[in-house]
Design a protein around this motif. Structure first.
Motif, mmCIF file in Angstrom:
data_model
loop_
_atom_site.group_PDB
_atom_site.id
_atom_site.type_symbol
_atom_site.label_atom_id
_atom_site.label_comp_id
_atom_site.label_asym_id
_atom_site.label_seq_id
_atom_site.Cartn_x
_atom_site.Cartn_y
_atom_site.Cartn_z
ATOM 1 N N VAL A 1 0.931 -1.100 -0.011
ATOM 2 C CA VAL A 1 0.428 -0.023 0.156
ATOM 3 C C VAL A 1 0.988 1.351 -0.216
ATOM 4 C CG1 VAL A 1 -2.236 1.332 1.344
ATOM 5 C CG2 VAL A 1 -2.140 -1.473 0.696
ATOM 6 N N VAL A 2 1.269 2.333 -0.816
ATOM 7 C CA VAL A 2 1.472 2.691 -1.243
ATOM 8 C C VAL A 2 0.597 4.723 -0.626
ATOM 9 C CG1 VAL A 2 2.767 4.502 -2.653
ATOM 10 C CG2 VAL A 2 2.578 3.055 -3.031
ATOM 11 N N VAL B 1 -4.279 3.073 -2.186
ATOM 12 C CA VAL B 1 -2.984 3.162 -3.588
ATOM 13 C C VAL B 1 -2.431 2.216 -3.759
ATOM 14 C CG1 VAL B 1 -1.901 4.145 -4.916
ATOM 15 C CG2 VAL B 1 -3.226 5.504 -3.602
ATOM 16 N N PHE C 1 0.420 -1.439 -4.920
ATOM 17 C CA PHE C 1 1.866 -1.324 -6.204
ATOM 18 C C PHE C 1 1.577 -2.366 -6.467
ATOM 19 C CE2 PHE C 1 5.757 -1.814 -7.017
ATOM 20 C CZ PHE C 1 6.368 -0.759 -7.633
ATOM 21 N N ASP D 1 3.715 -5.234 -8.355
ATOM 22 C CA ASP D 1 5.560 -5.239 -8.918
ATOM 23 C C ASP D 1 4.999 -6.197 -10.471
ATOM 24 O OD1 ASP D 1 6.836 -5.331 -6.187
ATOM 25 O OD2 ASP D 1 5.298 -7.062 -5.837
ATOM 26 N N GLU E 1 -7.720 -0.369 -15.832
ATOM 27 C CA GLU E 1 -6.652 -0.322 -14.707
ATOM 28 C C GLU E 1 -5.208 -0.722 -15.163
ATOM 29 O OE1 GLU E 1 -9.466 -1.801 -10.621
ATOM 30 O OE2 GLU E 1 -9.991 -3.237 -12.426
ATOM 31 N N MET F 1 -3.962 2.195 -15.668
ATOM 32 C CA MET F 1 -3.414 3.159 -14.862
ATOM 33 C C MET F 1 -1.735 2.755 -13.907
ATOM 34 S SD MET F 1 -6.998 3.273 -11.886
ATOM 35 C CE MET F 1 -8.106 3.112 -12.951
ATOM 36 N N SER G 1 0.945 3.510 -16.422
ATOM 37 C CA SER G 1 0.882 4.668 -16.201
ATOM 38 C C SER G 1 1.714 5.193 -15.020
ATOM 39 C CB SER G 1 0.098 5.241 -17.093
ATOM 40 O OG SER G 1 -1.233 5.527 -15.750
ATOM 41 N N SER G 2 1.966 4.385 -14.114
ATOM 42 C CA SER G 2 1.834 4.675 -12.874
ATOM 43 C C SER G 2 2.507 3.451 -11.769
ATOM 44 C CB SER G 2 0.865 5.304 -11.957
ATOM 45 O OG SER G 2 -0.573 3.869 -11.636
ATOM 46 N N CYS H 1 0.453 1.489 -10.279
ATOM 47 C CA CYS H 1 -0.310 1.099 -9.442
ATOM 48 C C CYS H 1 -2.043 1.172 -9.154
ATOM 49 C CB CYS H 1 -0.216 2.582 -8.241
ATOM 50 S SG CYS H 1 1.041 2.866 -7.174
ATOM 51 N N MET I 1 -5.829 1.337 -8.181
ATOM 52 C CA MET I 1 -6.735 2.030 -6.570
ATOM 53 C C MET I 1 -7.969 0.489 -6.672
ATOM 54 S SD MET I 1 -5.760 4.908 -6.942
ATOM 55 C CE MET I 1 -7.033 6.627 -6.058
ATOM 56 N N GLN I 2 -7.813 0.425 -5.223
ATOM 57 C CA GLN I 2 -8.261 -0.738 -5.236
ATOM 58 C C GLN I 2 -8.538 -0.450 -3.522
ATOM 59 O OE1 GLN I 2 -8.440 -3.019 -7.358
ATOM 60 N NE2 GLN I 2 -9.829 -4.366 -6.566
#
Lengths: 466, 198
Positions: free
Chosen positions: A14-15, A24, A26, A28, A148, A151, A154-155, A157, A159-160
Motif C-alpha cells: 500500500v503506497v 493506492v 503497488f 510488482d 486499470e 493505470m 502509467s503509474s 499502481c 486504486m483498490q
C-alpha cells in the motif's frame, strides 16, 4: 497483531491509504496480452503518458492465436491486428514481448510461472480474470479491467479497496481419480458462483499442502469462478523447489535473501478471517458441471439437482438446464460427448497432459469425438514430446495442437458448434463460451480423457488401474 | 477515460430478472477483437438479442419497444466471469448509465465505476419492488440520486439507500478518473518502488 498471509502481502504494497476510499496499491508484475491492452495504450497516447516501469511488464500473445500453422500469417484480420498492436506497443514502450513464434510464447498464466517471473510475496495483475492463478505461489494476483491496465502502465499502481478474507480448508486425502480440478469444482459447487464475491481466499489444509504447483495453480485459477478476487496458498518447499533454477528466478545471494523473506509468508496462528469453510477430501469425487455457470457442478455419479433444491431463482436455473438440453434428475454418466478440450490456463500444464495420457494409453479415441489437445506453452509442448506423451496420444488417434487459449473462449478458430456437447478442462461453462450455442461440461483431465476414449461422460475411475 | 458527470438520473428502466448474467453474455468473446473502445453497444447481449441470421429475437427485452431508459435492472450476481471491460463499454455505448441489481461481481463493479456507469446494489426485496413497478408500468420512472445515495421508485415513492465509497462518489460526480489521481503522486510511487525487492 497476528496477520494472515494475505494481509502481509497486501499491507506491504500500500503506497497510500485513502480514507473511506481505495488503497493506492503497488504492482510488482504486470502481464499484458493482445485483447485487453490496446485501448489502454491508446489512453496513454491520448494523455501523452509513458510506461513508468517497462521492466515490470511482460507481454504475451495468447487469446487470439491459432493452434495450427502458427508459422503462417494469422488469417483473421482482426486477430492479426490485435497481435500486431501488442507487438508494436511493446516495442514502442520497451516491454518484453513473447509473440507468436517466440519459443517462450504461451498462455500468460502458464508462461509467467514457468519462466520464474511469478514469485512469492509479489502483487501481480493482468487484464484477465484468471490472473488469480499466480496466487498458487503466495502472491496476491488478480484480474483487472482495461482502465486499470492503463493505470498500471502509467503509474505501476491501481486504486483498490482491500477485499475481505476467507479461508477454505480441505483436510484428509483425496481418493482415486480425484484431482485438483475436482477439488476446485467441488468448492465452487458448495459456495456457488457468487459465494466468494468480495473476498480473497486462502486455501489451507492437508490437501493443498500435498498438492503439486500445477495443481495449486488450477485451484487458484478457478477462485474467480466463485466470485473471489483471487486465491492464495502459502509458499513452502514445493513452491521453492518449483521456482529454483527457472530463468528469471533470483540466483545466488539474491536467492538466499528472497528465500528468507518467502519463509515468513504464512498466516499467523491466531490470525482472523472474515469467513471460514472446512471440507473433507473424502467427500470429493470426480466432478462435472451440468449448467451454465461453474457453480452448477456435482459428483460425476450423481444426478442433476431439482431446481428448488439448487437455491436461487428457479427461472434462471431452468433457463440454464434448457440451454444445456438437460433435465432435473438426469444422470450425467452416459451423456453423449461430441468434443473434448484439454488445455487453457486452468489445465494446460504438463501434469494435466500426463493425467490425460494415463487414461488414453493403450486405448483409442472414440470415433465421433473431436479432441483438441492444446498445451499451455511451448515449454509444455516440449515436455509432452520429451516425456513420450505425444507417442501415447498419437497411437490413440489424437493430434497435438500448438499453444494458446484456444477453445477455452473460442476467440480463434477452435469453436464448438451450436448444440454440440464438449467436455472441457477449461474454466467456464457459460452460454456460448466455446462458440455460439456450444454446451460445455467442465471437468478434470482424467474425466476429459475418459470421455475422449468412450465418447460419453464416463467415470475415469473405471478406466484406471488400482 | 473522461466520462459525463453523474449526479441525479431520472429514467425508465429495462428489466432483466436473470441471475448470474456473466460478461460473456454481455459481450461475447468474438467481439473483443477491436482495438478501440467504441461501437460495442451494437453487440450488447448479442446472442440473447439476435438470431444466428442477425434478425432480432422478439422475446428478448432489448427488442421489446415498451421498455427503454438509461437504467438496466438485473438479477443477482450481475457481471460475473471475465474481467473484460468491454462488457461495461458495451453497456455504456448502448446508452445505459446505471445498472441496478441485488449483487454485483467484483471486477465488473470496478470496471463500471472506472468508466462512468453507476452500479447500484439494492436489497433483494427492493429489487423485487422495482421489477413489480416496471411490470405494472413499463414507463415507471426511477430516480437514482448519487449525492444522497438513494434510489426511488417515483410512482410509489418507495426508496432505498445504497453504498458507494466517498472517493468513488467524488470521481463519479465530477467525471474524474483514477489516472489523474495517480499521476499526481508519481514521486511518492517512485520512492515506494525504490524499496521493492522486485
Amino acid at each position: 497483531m497476528p496477520a494472515t498471509l494475505f494481509d502481509k502481502v497486501w499491507d506491504s504494497h500500500v503506497v497510500r491509504k485513502i480514507e473511506d476510499g481505495p488503497d493506492v496499491f503497488f504492482i510488482d508484475r504486470h502481464f499484458i496480452h493482445e485483447v485487453t491492452s490496446p485501448v489502454a495504450f491508446l489512453g496513454l497516447e491520448s494523455r501523452k503518458l509513458q510506461v513508468m516501469f517497462p521492466e515490470k511488464t511482460f507481454a504475451t500473445a495468447d487469446h487470439n492465436t491459432p493452434t495450427i500453422n502458427q508459422h503462417l500469417p494469422v488469417k483473421d484480420p482482426l486477430s492479426a491486428n490485435q497481435l500486431k498492436a501488442l507487438e508494436t506497443n511493446s516495442a514502442k514502450y520497451g516491454i518484453s514481448h513473447w509473440g507468436l513464434g517466440n519459443p517462450k510464447n504461451g498462455i500468460v498464466h502458464v508462461v509467467g510461472p514457468e519462466n520464474g517471473i511469478t514469485l512469492p510475496g509479489m502483487t501481480i495483475v493482468c487484464g484477465d480474470s484468471h490472473t488469480s492463478t499466480h496466487g498458487a505461489f503466495g502472491a496476491i494476483a488478480f484480474g483487472i479491467g482495461t482502465s486499470e491496465v492503463e493505470m498500471v502502465l502509467s503509474s505501476q499502481c491501481i486504486m483498490q479497496p482491500k477485499p475481505k478474507k476467507m479461508r477454505v480448508q480441505v483436510n484428509g486425502k483425496l481418493g482415486k481419480g480425484v484431482t485438483p480440478k475436482d477439488v476446485t469444482l467441488y468448492i465452487i459447487s458448495k459456495l456457488t458462483a457468487a459465494g466468494a464475491t468480495g473476498y480473497f481466499v486462502e486455501y489451507a489444509g492437508e490437501v493443498f499442502e500435498n498438492m503439486s504447483m500445477e495443481g495449486r495453480m488450477t485451484v487458484c485459477n478457478m477462485s474467480i469462478e466463485m466470485g473471489a478476487r483471487g486465491g492464495i496458498i502459502a509458499p513452502d518447499e514445493t513452491t521453492f523447489a518449483y521456482i529454483k533454477g527457472r530463468e528469471k528466478a533470483p540466483k545466488g545471494e539474491a536467492w538466499d535473501k528472497a528465500l528468507a523473506y518467502w519463509k515468513t509468508l504464512k498466516t499467523d496462528a491466531d490470525a482472523k478471517f472474515d469467513m471460514e469453510h472446512v471440507y473433507n477430501a473424502a467427500d470429493i469425487e470426480p466432478m462435472i458441471t451440468y449448467g451454465t455457470n461453474p457453480g452448477m457442478g456435482m459428483g460425476i455419479s450423481q444426478h442433476i439437482p431439482l431446481a428448488k433444491a439448487a437455491g436461487g431463482s428457479v427461472a434462471s436455473y431452468e433457463k440454464s438446464l434448457d440451454y444445456m438440453g438437460f433435465h432435473e434428475e438426469d444422470a450425467m454418466l452416459g451423456k453423449k460427448v461430441d468434443y473434448v478440450f484439454i488445455g487453457s490456463c486452468t489445465n494446460g500444464r504438463i501434469e494435466d497432459f500426463r493425467a490425460f495420457a494415463s487414461i488414453v494409453k493403450g486405448r483409442k479415441k472414440a470415433e465421433h469425438v473431436t479432441a483438441w489437445i492444446v498445451p499451455g506453452s511451448h515449454i509444455v509442448e516440449a515436455q509432452i514430446k520429451e516425456e513420450g506423451i505425444l507417442d501415447i496420444l498419437t497411437e490413440a488417434g489424437f493430434q497435438l495442437r500448438q499453444p494458446g487459449c484456444s477453445a477455452c473462449l473460442a476467440m480463434n478458430d477452435d469453436k464448438v458448434p451450436a448444440g454440440k456437447y464438449a467436455v472441457s478442462t477449461s474454466n467456464r461453462n457459460f452460454e456460448g463460451r466455446q462458440g455460439p450455442g456450444s454446451r460445455t461440461m467442465l471437468a478434470s483431465p482424467l474425466v476429459a480423457a475418459a470421455a475422449a476414449v468412450t465418447g460419453v461422460v464416463t467415470d475415469p475411475r473405471v478406466l484406471m488401474a488400482d | 477515460m473522461a466520462y459525463d458527470k453523474f449526479t441525479i438520473l431520472t429514467s425508465s428502466a429495462v428489466p432483466m430478472p436473470i441471475e448470474n448474467v456473466d460478461t460473456d453474455q454481455i459481450i461475447p468473446a468474438r467481439f473483443l477483437k477491436a482495438t478501440e473502445r467504441t461501437g460495442f453497444g451494437d453487440n450488447l447481449f448479442r446472442d440473447w438479442r439476435y438470431n444466428g441470421d442477425g434478425t432480432p429475437k422478439q422475446d428478448f427485452v432489448l427488442n421489446n419497444s415498451i421498455y427503454s431508459g438509461k437504467i438496466l435492472v438485473a438479477g443477482r450476481n450481475f457481471g460475473s466471469g471475465s474481467s473484460r471491460e468491454h462488457a461495461a463499454w458495451a453497456i455504456y455505448d448502448y446508452g445505459f448509465r446505471c445498472v441496478v441489481s441485488s449483487f454485483f461481481a467484483d471486477i465488473f463493479k470496478n470496471n463500471s465505476l472506472n468508466i462512468g456507469i453507476l452500479p447500484v446494489q439494492v436489497s433483494p426485496e427492493f429489487l423485487d419492488k422495482i421489477f413489480t413497478a416496471i411490470e405494472a408500468d413499463p414507463n415507471a420512472q426511477l430516480e437514482v440520486n448519487l449525492p444522497s445515495q438513494k434510489i426511488t421508485i417515483l410512482a410509489t415513492g418507495e426508496s432505498e439507500s445504497f453504498d458507494i465509497n466517498s472517493y468513488k462518489k467524488l470521481n463519479m460526480t465530477n467525471g474524474y478518473d483514477d489516472i489523474d489521481y495517480l499521476q499526481a503522486m508519481k514521486s511518492e510511487i517512485e520512492t515506494f518502488a525504490s524499496k521493492s525487492i522486485y
